[in-house]
Scaffold this motif. Structure first.
Motif, PDB file in Angstrom:
ATOM      1  N   TRP A  98       0.809  -1.274  -0.007  1.00  0.00           N
ATOM      2  CA  TRP A  98      -0.024   0.104  -0.119  1.00  0.00           C
ATOM      3  C   TRP A  98       0.852   1.187  -0.084  1.00  0.00           C
ATOM      4  CZ3 TRP A  98       0.310   3.351   4.324  1.00  0.00           C
ATOM      5  CH2 TRP A  98      -0.521   4.365   4.191  1.00  0.00           C
ATOM      6  N   TYR A  99       1.993   1.386   0.853  1.00  0.00           N
ATOM      7  CA  TYR A  99       2.582   2.387   0.897  1.00  0.00           C
ATOM      8  C   TYR A  99       3.497   2.682  -0.187  1.00  0.00           C
ATOM      9  CZ  TYR A  99       6.288   5.428   3.036  1.00  0.00           C
ATOM     10  OH  TYR A  99       7.369   6.450   2.953  1.00  0.00           O
ATOM     11  N   GLU A 100       4.109   1.626  -0.955  1.00  0.00           N
ATOM     12  CA  GLU A 100       4.766   1.822  -2.246  1.00  0.00           C
ATOM     13  C   GLU A 100       4.048   2.384  -3.336  1.00  0.00           C
ATOM     14  OE1 GLU A 100       8.011   1.660  -2.678  1.00  0.00           O
ATOM     15  OE2 GLU A 100       8.274   1.348  -0.534  1.00  0.00           O
ATOM     16  N   GLN A 101       2.524   2.240  -3.086  1.00  0.00           N
ATOM     17  CA  GLN A 101       1.912   2.810  -4.246  1.00  0.00           C
ATOM     18  C   GLN A 101       1.224   4.321  -4.025  1.00  0.00           C
ATOM     19  OE1 GLN A 101      -1.741   0.016  -4.515  1.00  0.00           O
ATOM     20  NE2 GLN A 101      -0.132  -1.651  -5.233  1.00  0.00           N
ATOM     21  N   LEU A 102       1.728   5.035  -2.838  1.00  0.00           N
ATOM     22  CA  LEU A 102       1.319   6.264  -2.686  1.00  0.00           C
ATOM     23  C   LEU A 102       2.574   7.298  -3.721  1.00  0.00           C
ATOM     24  CD1 LEU A 102       1.383   6.354   1.180  1.00  0.00           C
ATOM     25  CD2 LEU A 102      -0.555   6.228  -0.183  1.00  0.00           C
ATOM     26  N   PRO A 103       1.473   8.169  -3.878  1.00  0.00           N
ATOM     27  CA  PRO A 103       2.577   9.237  -5.103  1.00  0.00           C
ATOM     28  C   PRO A 103       3.471   9.836  -4.386  1.00  0.00           C
ATOM     29  CG  PRO A 103       0.238   9.960  -4.336  1.00  0.00           C
ATOM     30  CD  PRO A 103       0.539   8.537  -3.633  1.00  0.00           C
ATOM     31  N   ASP A 104       3.557  10.483  -3.270  1.00  0.00           N
ATOM     32  CA  ASP A 104       4.724  11.210  -2.780  1.00  0.00           C
ATOM     33  C   ASP A 104       5.438  10.153  -1.770  1.00  0.00           C
ATOM     34  OD1 ASP A 104       2.658  13.861  -2.431  1.00  0.00           O
ATOM     35  OD2 ASP A 104       4.219  13.402  -4.004  1.00  0.00           O
ATOM     36  N   GLU A 105       4.955  10.361  -0.672  1.00  0.00           N
ATOM     37  CA  GLU A 105       5.593   9.495   0.554  1.00  0.00           C
ATOM     38  C   GLU A 105       6.061   7.979   0.154  1.00  0.00           C
ATOM     39  OE1 GLU A 105       5.872   9.500   5.227  1.00  0.00           O
ATOM     40  OE2 GLU A 105       4.532  10.820   4.268  1.00  0.00           O
ATOM     41  N   GLY A 106       5.191   7.495  -0.596  1.00  0.00           N
ATOM     42  CA  GLY A 106       5.499   5.853  -1.019  1.00  0.00           C
ATOM     43  C   GLY A 106       6.723   5.905  -1.731  1.00  0.00           C
ATOM     44  N   SER A 107       7.010   6.984  -2.731  1.00  0.00           N
ATOM     45  CA  SER A 107       8.011   7.097  -3.504  1.00  0.00           C
ATOM     46  C   SER A 107       9.541   7.450  -2.684  1.00  0.00           C
ATOM     47  CB  SER A 107       7.915   7.647  -4.869  1.00  0.00           C
ATOM     48  OG  SER A 107       7.730   9.117  -4.284  1.00  0.00           O
TER      49      SER A 107
END
Length: 110
Positions: A98-107
């Protein structure tokens, strides 16, 4: 602000999970507990500034009591038997995908 996990149990700051407050608390109760927490945090700051070890110990205890009452520490507020990942690095939990798919923080770099 900070991303919140889809189940509403945690928010993420600098790739670390932090437990959210119990959403079933009544609004008035939550407000009172947050006010207690803020007062305790101010007392921690004052005790540090005045180098008062006993006041610091007492203030930190009050912070912990408020956080436990809010559900941010202590026993988990959910009842489905899921483990607590409070203070875990998000990439070491079931929330990693889920986190890796976030636009800002996940990247963010690991």
């Amino acid at each position: 602000m900070h991303p919140t996990t889809p189940d509403g149990r945690y928010f993420v700051v600098r790739q670390q999970l932090w437990r959210c407050s119990n959403p079933s608390l009544a609004p008035a109760e939550r407000e009172a507990l947050v006010a207690d927490l803020m007062a305790a945090r101010r007392a921690v700051k004052k005790a540090k500034r005045t180098d008062d070890a006993q006041a610091l110990k007492s203030a930190r205890s009050r912070v912990n009591e408020a956080k436990v009452a809010l559900g941010e520490r202590g026993p988990v507020w959910w009842d489905d038997g899921s483990p607590d990942y409070n203070r875990f690095k998000v990439t070491n939990t079931p929330y990693a995908q889920w986190y890796e798919q976030l636009p800002d923080e996940g990247s963010s770099p690991a």
